[in-house]
Write a protein that holds these residues in place. Structure first.
Motif, short mmCIF file in Angstrom:
data_model
loop_
_atom_site.label_atom_id
_atom_site.label_comp_id
_atom_site.label_asym_id
_atom_site.label_seq_id
_atom_site.Cartn_x
_atom_site.Cartn_y
_atom_site.Cartn_z
N HIS A 142 0.84 -1.19 0.00
CA HIS A 142 0.00 0.00 0.00
C HIS A 142 0.89 1.25 0.00
CE1 HIS A 142 0.53 0.87 4.39
NE2 HIS A 142 0.80 -0.41 4.39
N PRO A 143 0.46 2.29 -0.74
CA PRO A 143 1.29 3.50 -0.80
C PRO A 143 1.20 4.30 0.50
CG PRO A 143 -0.55 3.61 -2.37
CD PRO A 143 -0.76 2.41 -1.54
N MET A 144 2.33 4.79 0.93
CA MET A 144 2.41 5.51 2.20
C MET A 144 2.82 6.96 1.93
SD MET A 144 1.99 4.82 5.33
CE MET A 144 2.67 4.04 6.77
N LEU A 145 2.15 7.88 2.62
CA LEU A 145 2.44 9.30 2.45
C LEU A 145 3.42 9.75 3.53
CD1 LEU A 145 1.50 11.82 0.77
CD2 LEU A 145 -0.09 12.28 2.63
N PHE A 146 4.50 10.41 3.12
CA PHE A 146 5.49 10.95 4.06
C PHE A 146 5.43 12.47 3.98
CE2 PHE A 146 7.97 7.25 5.36
CZ PHE A 146 7.48 6.31 4.47
N GLN A 147 5.62 13.12 5.09
CA GLN A 147 5.53 14.56 5.11
C GLN A 147 6.54 15.16 6.07
OE1 GLN A 147 1.55 16.04 5.88
NE2 GLN A 147 1.84 17.28 4.05
N ALA A 148 7.01 16.36 5.71
CA ALA A 148 7.96 17.08 6.57
C ALA A 148 7.19 18.08 7.41
CB ALA A 148 8.99 17.80 5.72
N ASP A 149 7.56 18.18 8.66
CA ASP A 149 7.09 19.31 9.47
C ASP A 149 8.30 19.89 10.20
OD1 ASP A 149 7.61 17.66 11.60
OD2 ASP A 149 5.53 17.10 11.91
N SER A 150 8.04 20.74 11.14
CA SER A 150 9.16 21.45 11.77
C SER A 150 10.12 20.49 12.46
CB SER A 150 8.61 22.45 12.78
OG SER A 150 7.68 21.80 13.63
N SER A 151 9.64 19.33 12.88
CA SER A 151 10.51 18.43 13.63
C SER A 151 11.22 17.41 12.73
CB SER A 151 9.69 17.69 14.68
OG SER A 151 8.71 16.90 14.04
N GLY A 152 10.91 17.43 11.44
CA GLY A 152 11.55 16.46 10.56
C GLY A 152 10.53 15.73 9.71
N TRP A 153 10.96 14.58 9.20
CA TRP A 153 10.08 13.82 8.31
C TRP A 153 9.43 12.66 9.05
CZ3 TRP A 153 8.83 14.10 3.06
CH2 TRP A 153 9.39 15.19 2.39
#
Lengths: 419, 154
Positions: free
Chosen positions: A276-287
């Motif tokens: 299954h495809p997984m979504l990764f995202q960056a925020d202020s603390s990292g990925w």
């Protein structure tokens, strides 16, 4: 969040897929020496033409959107550029191949057009990447090799938007950024975060996988300033280059990802053996991994005890906790052995994940490893709104990319998501 | 077998991939590492006697020696880990495993597999399998995959 569009194209693995610019046609290879052009007819994809010229399995296909040319590469160590050519007598338009002189002595593994579509890169098992450009004097495609410092098979490549830099993921456990500058084709590139002077074969960056996994897939962010790669140690690594590069590693609990694509400057989608495809995202603390595009909780409602609060479970996992004997799978194999009952594709898939539902099907849309994820549709702001995946189960799936973690968190509900 | 079988053909190959090309070797001196391992083993014993299993485990899983030049230190560390594993109550295992960092979990998994592969008297198969089950529930199949791919073997 719209439901994914699912097209079961075949019962055999799909090795590669590439859409035409208007998305009305798709070129796919069903793990054979031929590629098919399929055209959309209502809810179905109808084969209209076969690209037959290779004599071993086609490993990769790419379709140049602006110049409408297809490039295929194969284990037969050849690549062909296909163009639509009218038949001089009948006027019928057919795809005609042109051989590319790759000069490699091992299988070609991966091919991608450069952004300006005047070059393409062919990765190969010959510890080399062939950068191919058109020589109009002789009317053929010639190759120049990127060799150093590659120590093993190159498994994937991706072009930087400036048409000069190339990222390569290799079985020597490293992802690299190299210059593929060709004097007669490219204008002198302006400096980037990866380097100022970029003659051919300049090594602009070399990054090891965190736990010694070979690098399956590489990708530049839309701006080209960030590199991400997925390796066989179940890690996704994101590199921000600079004098002291900052490197973020997301170690996953799941099986490794084999393919990834950026959807925006701070998000990417990775998929692979976990189906299954997984979504990764960056925020202020990292990925971090924010959630699956596959609504596994919805489809799993029939599966009893899937998300019981006491047992840790995550998308694509069944009621059987990891590490325990999966009786479902065990019984299926025993039945197959003693009674000769044959299972579906899910039977084989169940081996890896052990995540089958009551009927033996996986709880995910894809029933086996996803081998390719590619951008499909763009939002008005230029981010990728939809991606397509193909996999070993022969399915083509169009997914909406939800870039808002809030809605995803809500969707995932009770599912524990740990990484 | 004939003599030609014993010729190291890699010596004649310019492009040969050495083990050191596959991972960055531990920069430390073997003697220091061996000393450290012995000190840690002593520390582990005293921590176990005080019943502080998490601290013992954290001590031995931090900077664990890896690579081919540290065989002594690696064996001492394995004994220390096995001592910890054998003296933990099975009901405590899930909590301890959850308290480890991701790197420590990966290293612990390496020791579990190394323990299963070795044949010393201190190896207790059912204990190792119990830890393996609990660790896999927490750290997932990704942890096992990382042990399989990582050349920095403990």
């Amino acid at each position: 969040m719209s439901a994914p569009e699912i097209y079961p194209l075949a019962t055999v693995p799909i090795t590669s897929h590439a859409f035409s610019a208007d998305r009305s046609q798709v070129a796919v290879s069903f793990n054979s020496e031929e590629a098919q052009i399929l055209t959309r007819q209502g809810p179905e994809w109808i084969p209209i033409e076969t690209l037959a010229e290779h004599d071993k399995v086609i490993t990769s296909i790419d379709w140049a959107p602006k110049t409408n040319r297809i490039v295929t590469c194969s284990q037969d160590r050849n690549a062909y550029v296909w163009t639509e050519t009218p038949n001089p007598v009948t006027g019928e338009i057919k795809w005609k191949p042109t051989l590319v002189l790759l000069r490699i002595n091992r299988a070609a593994t991966y091919v991608r057009w450069s952004p300006f579509e005047d070059k393409f890169a062919v990765a190969s098992g010959a510890r080399a990447i062939a950068i191919c450009s058109f020589e109009s004097d002789n009317d053929w495609w010639v190759a120049k090799h990127l060799k150093k410092p590659i120590r093993s098979t190159v498994l994937s490549v991706e072009w930087h938007p400036n048409n000069v830099l190339l990222a390569a993921g290799s079985a020597d456990m490293k992802a690299r950024v190299l210059s593929a500058y060709i004097k007669d084709v490219d204008k002198r590139p302006s400096g980037t975060v990866w380097g100022e002077k970029l003659p051919f074969n300049t090594l602009c960056g070399e990054y090891s996988s965190p736990n010694g996994g070979w690098v399956h897939s590489v990708g530049f962010s839309p701006s080209g300033d960030v590199l991400a790669f997925a390796s066989h140690d179940s890690c996704v690594t994101i590199v921000y280059p600079g004098p002291t590069p900052s490197i973020f590693t997301v170690k996953m609990n799941s099986l490794p990802y084999v393919t990834l694509t950026w959807t925006a400057e701070d998000t990417l989608v990775a998929a692979g053996h976990d189906c299954h495809p997984m979504l990764f995202q960056a925020d202020s603390s990292g990925w971090k991994a924010v959630g699956s595009l596959d609504d596994v909780t919805g489809s799993s409602k029939s599966a009893s005890g899937f998300s019981s609060p006491s047992t840790p479970s995550f998308p694509g996992r069944s009621s059987t906790p990891v590490g325990r004997l999966n009786n479902e799978a065990f019984n299926r194999f025993r039945n197959a052995d003693s009674r000769g009952t044959s299972g579906s594709a899910a039977l084989q898939a169940g081996l890896g994940g052990g995540a089958s539902g009551p009927d033996g099907e996986l709880l995910t849309v894809h029933q086996n490893t996803i081998t390719s994820v590619r951008p499909y549709d763009y939002a008005p702001d230029g981010t990728v709104a939809k991606v397509t995946t193909t996999g070993v189960d022969g399915k083509l799936v169009v997914w909406a990319v939800s870039a808002t973690p809030g809605s995803l968190a809500g969707k995932l509900g009770s599912v524990h998501l740990r990484h | 077998m004939n003599n030609w079988r014993r010729i190291d053909i890699d010596a004649y190959d310019e492009d040969v991939v050495h083990e050191t090309d596959l991972y960055d070797p531990d920069p430390r001196d073997p003697a220091t590492v061996a000393n450290d391992a012995k000190q840690k083993a002593t520390q582990v014993r005293s921590l176990i006697s005080r019943g502080d299993i998490p601290a013992a485990l954290a001590a031995v899983l931090t900077d664990a020696p890896y690579g081919s030049q540290f065989e002594d230190a690696k064996n001492v560390s394995l004994s220390a880990v096995l001592l910890i594993l054998n003296s933990t109550k099975s009901t405590d295992i899930p909590g301890i495993v959850k308290g480890l960092s991701q790197d420590e979990q990966d290293t612990l998994m390496k020791y579990l597999y190394k323990g299963m592969a070795s044949q010393g008297t201190e190896v207790n198969g059912s204990v190792l399998l119990g830890w393996h089950e609990k660790l896999t529930e927490v750290a997932g199949t990704g942890c096992i995959v990382r042990v399989m791919t990582d050349r920095r073997t403990v």
